[in-house]
Design a protein around this motif. Sequence first.
Motif, PDB file in Angstrom:
ATOM      1  N   SER A 100       0.851  -1.190   0.000  1.00  0.00           N
ATOM      2  CA  SER A 100       0.000   0.000   0.000  1.00  0.00           C
ATOM      3  C   SER A 100       0.885   1.239   0.000  1.00  0.00           C
ATOM      4  N   GLY A 101       0.501   2.221  -0.806  1.00  0.00           N
ATOM      5  CA  GLY A 101       1.270   3.462  -0.878  1.00  0.00           C
ATOM      6  C   GLY A 101       0.997   4.195  -2.169  1.00  0.00           C
ATOM      7  N   VAL A 102       1.450   5.418  -2.242  1.00  0.00           N
ATOM      8  CA  VAL A 102       1.315   6.217  -3.462  1.00  0.00           C
ATOM      9  C   VAL A 102       2.434   5.825  -4.416  1.00  0.00           C
ATOM     10  N   GLY A 148      -4.078   3.136  -4.249  1.00  0.00           N
ATOM     11  CA  GLY A 148      -2.996   2.950  -3.291  1.00  0.00           C
ATOM     12  C   GLY A 148      -2.423   1.557  -3.223  1.00  0.00           C
ATOM     13  N   GLU A 164       1.623  -0.058 -11.147  1.00  0.00           N
ATOM     14  CA  GLU A 164       0.297   0.378 -10.713  1.00  0.00           C
ATOM     15  C   GLU A 164      -0.702   0.121 -11.835  1.00  0.00           C
TER      16      GLU A 164
END
Length: 202
Positions: A100-102, A148, A164
């Motif tokens: 999880s993360g940008v 995310g 992504e």
Amino acid sequence: MKTIQKLIFTSLIAAFLISCDNAEDLGPLTPLEVTLVEDLAAPNDEIDRNTGEVIQARSFQYFSLELNELVEENENWDIAFKGTTIRVNSSKNVTAAVVSGVFEEITEVPASAKFNTDTANSFAIPTGSGNGWYNYNSATFTVTPIPGRVILVKTAADNYAKIEILSYYRGNPPVEQIDPRTTPSGYYTFQFVLQSNGTSKF
């Protein structure tokens, strides 16, 4: 005077060597390129809605992150797509982790990332709504990427990549414009960054 000059010169060489070592530790000095892949066609098997039987079986589409192109199954592919399933090339020791993360803010592989490879009973990139990269809305019958969620891959060439998924529908339409009856699905649009120097920094 000569002794002092020699000491200064020696110190400069040592500082240069140390700075070179530190530069390696810092990873890339210039931003890595973000690659966009659009409409990679990997639709699922065609299934009879009434009987659940497979009408037309379709193959996985094998993709090399190193080459940024589709390849054959017997080549050095990294990930393969079919429907909502994404496989990794376990025969070439490719591993993956979902974190999880940008996407833009992930500048290094997190120490907490748990990399796995595919087995006979499980996928390194989990399938099922909410488990891996997507959610399935049973009210609208649509598949959408989970905001995310980023896929990390260690490739067949032993390099790291971050991925992504942006869309599962042809043309990357806005969610509100997706009609599951008419909008072709199984068309991946995704972006990725490959670190080709073997380090874990992006």
